[in-house]
Design an enzyme around this catalytic site. Structure first.
Site, short mmCIF file in Angstrom:
data_model
loop_
_atom_site.label_atom_id
_atom_site.label_comp_id
_atom_site.label_asym_id
_atom_site.label_seq_id
_atom_site.Cartn_x
_atom_site.Cartn_y
_atom_site.Cartn_z
N ASP A 129 16.46 -1.83 -13.45
CA ASP A 129 15.03 -1.70 -13.74
C ASP A 129 14.81 -1.80 -15.25
O ASP A 129 13.90 -2.51 -15.71
CB ASP A 129 14.53 -0.35 -13.22
CG ASP A 129 13.03 -0.20 -13.40
OD1 ASP A 129 12.63 0.73 -14.13
OD2 ASP A 129 12.27 -1.00 -12.82
N THR B 8 4.15 -4.42 -4.51
CA THR B 8 5.20 -4.31 -3.50
C THR B 8 6.51 -3.98 -4.21
O THR B 8 6.53 -3.77 -5.43
CB THR B 8 5.35 -5.63 -2.72
OG1 THR B 8 5.82 -6.65 -3.61
CG2 THR B 8 4.04 -6.06 -2.09
N GLY C 295 7.88 10.30 -6.47
CA GLY C 295 7.27 8.96 -6.52
C GLY C 295 7.66 8.16 -7.74
O GLY C 295 7.03 7.13 -8.05
N LYS D 111 12.76 -4.58 -17.72
CA LYS D 111 11.76 -4.15 -18.70
C LYS D 111 12.13 -4.59 -20.11
O LYS D 111 11.25 -4.95 -20.90
CB LYS D 111 11.58 -2.64 -18.63
CG LYS D 111 10.92 -2.19 -17.32
CD LYS D 111 11.02 -0.68 -17.14
CE LYS D 111 10.30 -0.21 -15.91
NZ LYS D 111 10.51 1.23 -15.64
N PHE E 156 0.86 -1.19 0.00
CA PHE E 156 0.00 0.00 0.00
C PHE E 156 0.89 1.23 0.00
O PHE E 156 0.84 2.07 0.89
CB PHE E 156 -0.95 -0.03 1.21
CG PHE E 156 -2.16 0.87 1.05
CD1 PHE E 156 -2.40 1.91 1.94
CD2 PHE E 156 -3.06 0.68 0.01
CE1 PHE E 156 -3.52 2.73 1.80
CE2 PHE E 156 -4.17 1.49 -0.15
CZ PHE E 156 -4.40 2.53 0.75
N GLY F 74 5.25 7.40 -12.13
CA GLY F 74 4.29 8.32 -11.49
C GLY F 74 3.22 7.52 -10.78
O GLY F 74 2.78 6.49 -11.31
N LYS G 125 7.88 -5.51 -11.63
CA LYS G 125 8.56 -6.07 -12.81
C LYS G 125 9.16 -7.44 -12.53
O LYS G 125 9.38 -8.23 -13.44
CB LYS G 125 9.68 -5.13 -13.27
CG LYS G 125 9.24 -3.89 -14.02
CD LYS G 125 8.73 -2.77 -13.15
CE LYS G 125 9.77 -2.10 -12.36
NZ LYS G 125 9.47 -0.78 -11.85
N GLU H 26 0.32 -4.68 -17.39
CA GLU H 26 0.59 -3.55 -18.28
C GLU H 26 1.55 -2.54 -17.67
O GLU H 26 2.39 -1.97 -18.33
CB GLU H 26 -0.71 -2.86 -18.67
CG GLU H 26 -0.54 -1.73 -19.68
CD GLU H 26 0.06 -2.21 -21.00
OE1 GLU H 26 -0.53 -3.11 -21.63
OE2 GLU H 26 1.14 -1.69 -21.40
N VAL I 49 5.85 -2.17 -17.69
CA VAL I 49 6.70 -1.44 -18.65
C VAL I 49 5.99 -0.14 -19.05
O VAL I 49 4.87 -0.17 -19.51
CB VAL I 49 6.98 -2.25 -19.93
CG1 VAL I 49 7.86 -1.47 -20.89
CG2 VAL I 49 7.63 -3.58 -19.58
#
Ligand code: NAI
Ligand SMILES: N[C@@H](CC=O)C(=O)O
Length: 362
Positions: free
Chosen positions: A223, A99, A209, A227, A11, A325, A128, A152, A155
């Site tokens: 990361d 998470t 964020g 992807k 959360f 975002g 991911k 979705e 990536v």
């Protein structure tokens, strides 16, 4: 009208933004989309877990500062996240996994997804790890249980890059992809061009964020590596492992080098790419490149990302949009929920949900 009960695992910024969408736009979504969404469980490493099979009142949770949330004192709450019990036993229709992404082995999110699918629950995730490291096996598990596994947002955040390739490129042969696939590093490189130093630029991305819990993953390219694997495996039909993908990040690039390049009309970008060869083999890599102004990716700035698809009939098709975002990524989860509804709305055999036994209530 259909209703889907959701269990939110994690959360933080993204699932909290999804809860805000549900809380503030639920009626409009129901009118527009023909189904309602209800949160019946939330788990979080810091806040614990909260279960209410009649639907959690989200407003007070959303009014609290994220760091102040503590489910222990609430009816149906516990200081313990109780992830496996919530995922396996709480009668939700869809588990929403958001998470931390763990680039090494995808855990514990990979187990969260597996437990949900084994329990006959749909899954949507922005994480991911499970998608890149075990996507093929998890899709197979979903099919065996007659449920959906949607990702979705794994990536390019809310920019529908995977569904665009899977649903709108019929008849095309996609021979490669090249993209800016990380919002944090692209935002940071832009701030370096403006004279900020690396730590300050990273801190800004964290405040906005965009960044991973450990921004090393953003800066060192891990990361993007995940992807690129997802794009190669989902769009080019590959079966790449992390070891197959060369990975170099941007930490070795100084602000001065970035500014010098800009003064010469070049823009440093962290680029992930994958190419399918005539023999069907696929190569993939992540590396910083100083792109000339005319390159389709050179003008991609801030947290905006883009993927250039190389095709046989159309040449290069480039899709760009937000790559990070909180609310943008929450939208990716909403698009997954819509996809699940569209695929299963007419299912005549909705799996029967176990009634939550009193002994399990806290
Ligand atoms: N923020 C963004 O722009 C995007 C994020 N993502 C991915 O979405 C996921 C969530 O991202 P954010 O919400 O931004 O991260 P975040 O760090 O704000 O939130 C993650 C939450 O998960 C909780 N958590 C971690 N491990 C847990 C566990 N074992 N059990 C229960 N809760 C646990 C943490 O306490 C935290 O509240 C990450 O995997 C991220 O890579 C994907 C696309 C964009
Ligand atoms: N930290 C990631 C979040 C989205 O995947 C990024 O900056 O792109």
């Amino acid at each position: 009208m259909g209703r889907y009960d959701l269990a939110l695992i994690g959360f933080g910024g993204v699932n909290r933004a999804l809860a805000e969408l549900i809380s503030r736009r639920g009626d409009r979504l129901a009118r527009e989309l023909g189904f309602t969404l209800r949160v019946v469980a939330i788990t979080d490493l810091r806040a614990g877990s909260l279960v209410d099979t009649d639907g959690i009142d989200l407003a007070p949770l959303l009014a609290a500062e994220p760091g102040e949330l503590n489910f222990a004192g609430l009816a149906g709450g516990s200081a313990d996240p109780r992830n496996e019990w919530v995922i396996r036993e709480v009668p939700a229709d869809i588990v929403v996994e958001a998470t931390f992404t763990n680039p090494a082995d995808g855990e514990p999110a990979l187990s969260h997804v597996r437990w949900a699918l084994e329990s006959g629950k749909h899954v949507c995730t922005t994480n991911k790890g499970p998608v890149a490291l075990a996507g093929r096996a998890l899709k197979q598990l979903a099919a065996e249980h007659g449920v959906s596994f949607e990702f979705e947002g794994s990536v390019l955040s809310g920019t529908p890059i995977l569904r665009t390739a899977q649903r709108l490129f019929g008849g095309l042969e996609i021979t490669g992809v090249q993209g800016i696939l990380n919002g944090t590093s692209n935002y940071v490189l832009g701030r370096l061009e403006e004279g900020l130093d690396l730590p300050a630029a990273i801190a800004e991305a964290q405040d906005l964020g965009y960044a991973e819990a450990d921004p090393t993953a953003d800066i060192e390219g891990h990361d993007v590596q995940l992807k690129v694997m997802i794009l190669a495996n989902e769009v080019l039909g590959a079966d790449l492992r992390r070891g197959d993908v060369f990975c170099e990040g941007i930490s070795a690039i100084t602000p001065q080098e970035v500014q010098d390049a800009a003064s010469k009309g070049l823009r440093w970008k962290l680029v992930g790419s994958a190419t399918r060869h005539e023999d069907g083999s696929v190569d993939a890599r992540v590396a910083p490149l100083a792109l000339p102004a005319h390159h389709p990716l050179a003008g991609i700035s801030g947290p905006v990302n883009a993927v250039a698809f190389h095709t046989d009939l159309l040449g290069t098709v480039t899709v760009s949009g937000p790559g990070a975002g909180r609310i943008e990524t929450a939208y990716a989860l909403l698009s997954d929920l819509i996809a699940i509804h569209q695929r299963h709305a007419d299912d005549d055999t909705t799996p029967t949900r176990p009634v939550l036994q009193e002994t399990h209530r806290v």
